[in-house]
Design a protein around this motif. Structure first.
Motif, short mmCIF file in Angstrom:
data_model
loop_
_atom_site.label_atom_id
_atom_site.label_comp_id
_atom_site.label_asym_id
_atom_site.label_seq_id
_atom_site.Cartn_x
_atom_site.Cartn_y
_atom_site.Cartn_z
N SER A 63 0.80 -1.22 0.00
CA SER A 63 0.00 0.00 0.00
C SER A 63 0.84 1.27 0.00
CB SER A 63 -0.94 0.01 1.20
OG SER A 63 -0.21 0.18 2.40
N LYS A 64 1.98 1.29 0.63
CA LYS A 64 2.77 2.52 0.74
C LYS A 64 3.25 3.05 -0.61
CE LYS A 64 2.02 3.05 4.91
NZ LYS A 64 1.09 4.09 5.30
N ILE A 66 1.86 2.60 -3.45
CA ILE A 66 0.66 3.03 -4.16
C ILE A 66 0.18 4.37 -3.60
CG2 ILE A 66 -1.76 2.48 -4.61
CD1 ILE A 66 -0.91 -0.48 -4.67
N GLU A 67 0.23 4.54 -2.29
CA GLU A 67 -0.15 5.82 -1.68
C GLU A 67 0.76 6.95 -2.17
OE1 GLU A 67 -0.05 5.46 2.53
OE2 GLU A 67 -1.69 4.02 2.58
N VAL A 68 2.04 6.69 -2.22
CA VAL A 68 2.98 7.72 -2.68
C VAL A 68 2.69 8.07 -4.13
CG1 VAL A 68 5.42 8.15 -3.22
CG2 VAL A 68 4.78 7.13 -1.04
N LEU A 70 -0.20 7.76 -5.79
CA LEU A 70 -1.49 8.43 -5.96
C LEU A 70 -1.54 9.83 -5.37
CD1 LEU A 70 -3.97 5.49 -5.26
CD2 LEU A 70 -3.35 6.47 -7.46
N PHE A 71 -0.91 10.03 -4.21
CA PHE A 71 -1.06 11.29 -3.50
C PHE A 71 0.16 12.20 -3.59
CE2 PHE A 71 -3.81 8.32 -1.04
CZ PHE A 71 -5.02 8.87 -1.45
N ASN A 72 1.11 11.89 -4.45
CA ASN A 72 2.34 12.66 -4.54
C ASN A 72 2.08 14.12 -4.90
OD1 ASN A 72 5.02 13.36 -4.65
ND2 ASN A 72 5.33 12.53 -6.69
#
Length: 100
Positions: A63-64, A66-68, A70-72
């Motif tokens: 998940s980490k 993917i989070e980076v 998507l939310f970069n």
């Protein structure tokens, strides 16, 4: 920087993917009914808890990034502001320490 290079990041991504895939295969192989005993013992309970922790660990690893990704762009202004405040705070501490 290493991560801007495709020659470095692509093999690293492949190795990372293979590691996660092998962890997933390990979980699938150990959770089949043929390998686990049908009686409820302390050993199976401990093994189940270990498997659940392992699944949560894999979920965190997956998940980490993917989070980076998507939310970069959305988080970049906040990160820049945080870094500048942090830098200014450290600079003030250093100035107070050395220019006493």
């Amino acid at each position: 920087m290493f991560f801007d290079s495709l020659l470095f990041s692509l093999p690293l991504a492949v190795i990372y993917s293979l590691i996660v895939f092998n962890f997933y295969q390990l979980l699938l192989c150990t959770l089949t009914k043929n390998t686990l005993p049908h009686t409820k013992t302390t050993t199976t309970t401990v093994a189940s808890v270990c498997r659940i922790v392992f699944v949560l660990l894999i979920a965190g690893f997956v998940s980490k990034p993917i989070e980076v990704l998507l939310f970069n762009r959305w988080l970049q202004p906040y990160v820049t502001t945080y870094r500048s405040h942090l830098y200014e705070g450290h600079q003030q501490h250093l100035d107070a320490y050395y220019h006493h």
